[in-house]
Motif scaffolding. Structure first.
Motif, PDB file in Angstrom:
ATOM      1  N   GLY A  12       0.797  -1.270   0.028  1.00  0.00           N
ATOM      2  CA  GLY A  12       0.143  -0.080   0.048  1.00  0.00           C
ATOM      3  C   GLY A  12       0.837   1.294   0.071  1.00  0.00           C
ATOM      4  O   GLY A  12       0.533   2.197  -0.778  1.00  0.00           O
ATOM      5  N   ILE A  13       1.943   1.332   0.718  1.00  0.00           N
ATOM      6  CA  ILE A  13       2.915   2.513   0.848  1.00  0.00           C
ATOM      7  C   ILE A  13       3.697   2.715  -0.588  1.00  0.00           C
ATOM      8  O   ILE A  13       3.410   3.602  -1.015  1.00  0.00           O
ATOM      9  N   SER A  16       1.630   4.310  -3.216  1.00  0.00           N
ATOM     10  CA  SER A  16       0.919   5.519  -2.910  1.00  0.00           C
ATOM     11  C   SER A  16       1.478   6.713  -3.899  1.00  0.00           C
ATOM     12  O   SER A  16       2.569   6.471  -4.691  1.00  0.00           O
ATOM     13  N   SER A  17       0.977   7.783  -4.042  1.00  0.00           N
ATOM     14  CA  SER A  17       1.328   8.915  -4.672  1.00  0.00           C
ATOM     15  C   SER A  17       2.695   9.305  -4.230  1.00  0.00           C
ATOM     16  O   SER A  17       2.999   9.047  -2.965  1.00  0.00           O
ATOM     17  N   VAL A  20       2.102  11.506  -0.930  1.00  0.00           N
ATOM     18  CA  VAL A  20       1.984  10.676  -0.101  1.00  0.00           C
ATOM     19  C   VAL A  20       3.250  10.099   0.520  1.00  0.00           C
ATOM     20  O   VAL A  20       3.632  10.122   1.734  1.00  0.00           O
ATOM     21  N   LYS A  21       3.945   9.676  -0.391  1.00  0.00           N
ATOM     22  CA  LYS A  21       5.326   8.972   0.136  1.00  0.00           C
ATOM     23  C   LYS A  21       6.251  10.111   0.551  1.00  0.00           C
ATOM     24  O   LYS A  21       7.049   9.857   1.601  1.00  0.00           O
ATOM     25  N   LEU A  24       5.077  10.644   4.067  1.00  0.00           N
ATOM     26  CA  LEU A  24       5.317   9.508   4.914  1.00  0.00           C
ATOM     27  C   LEU A  24       6.865   9.218   5.396  1.00  0.00           C
ATOM     28  O   LEU A  24       7.340   8.916   6.454  1.00  0.00           O
TER      29      LEU A  24
END
Length: 153
Positions: A12-13, A16-17, A20-21, A24
C-alpha cells in the motif's frame, strides 16, 4: 503483525502517490525520533537529529523496486555534505547488490567511519535484526498515533 499484514502495508505504501510518500518519509523520520525535513523539495534531507554528539542523517526512498547503485552517490554525498556521523536509509523494498557494493566502496575510500543502516519498510514493521541494530544509533522512538504528528510538522 504477521508477514501477510506487513506485505499488504508495504504494498500500500509503495503504491501511493509521490506526495503521500514524501509525507510518509517525514513521518518515518519523526517516528524515529528525528526532526522531519522540509515538506516538498527538501534538498535530500528527509530527517535529521543528534544523539549525544553524533549527527544523524535520514533519507527515505519508498520505491516499488530495490534501490540500485545510482542512488548510492546521492546518499553518500549527503552524508558528507551534512557532516553526518550516522546515516539511515529507508527504502520501500530493499537494495540491489550494486547499491551495497558501492556503499562499501564509499566506506573503504572515505577517511573516517560513518556507520550506515540500510533499512526497508519490512524491517521497521517486523522489527528485524537490521532494525534493532539501527535503533542503537537513533533517539527514542516517538508514538505518532496520539496526534503528536500535528505538533511536529
Amino acid at each position: 503483525m504477521d508477514y501477510l499484514e506487513i506485505g499488504a502495508l508495504v504494498n500500500g505504501i509503495i503504491a501511493s502517490s509521490e506526495a503521500v510518500k514524501q509525507d510518509l518519509g517525514r513521518r518515518f523520520a519523526a517516528h524515529l525520533g528525528l526532526h522531519p525535513g522540509s515538506p516538498g523539495k527538501d534538498g535530500g534531507i528527509d530527517g535529521y537529529g543528534v544523539l549525544g554528539n553524533k549527527k544523524i542523517y535520514f533519507q527515505c526512498k519508498l520505491y516499488r523496486i530495490p534501490l540500485d547503485a545510482s542512488f548510492t552517490a546521492d546518499f553518500c554525498g549527503n552524508l558528507v555534505i551534512h557532516n553526518a556521523d550516522i546515516g539511515i536509509m529507508l527504502s520501500g523494498v530493499g537494495y540491489t547488490q550494486g547499491y551495497s557494493d558501492r556503499l562499501q566502496a564509499f566506506h573503504d575510500n572515505f577517511p573516517g567511519n560513518i556507520p550506515t543502516h540500510l533499512l526497508k519498510l519490512e524491517d521497521i514493521f517486523a522489527e528485524t535484526p537490521a532494525w534493532k541494530k539501527a535503533q542503537f544509533e537513533l533517539p527514542e522512538l516517538r508514538d505518532l498515533s496520539n496526534g503528536e504528528w500535528s505538533k511536529i510538522r
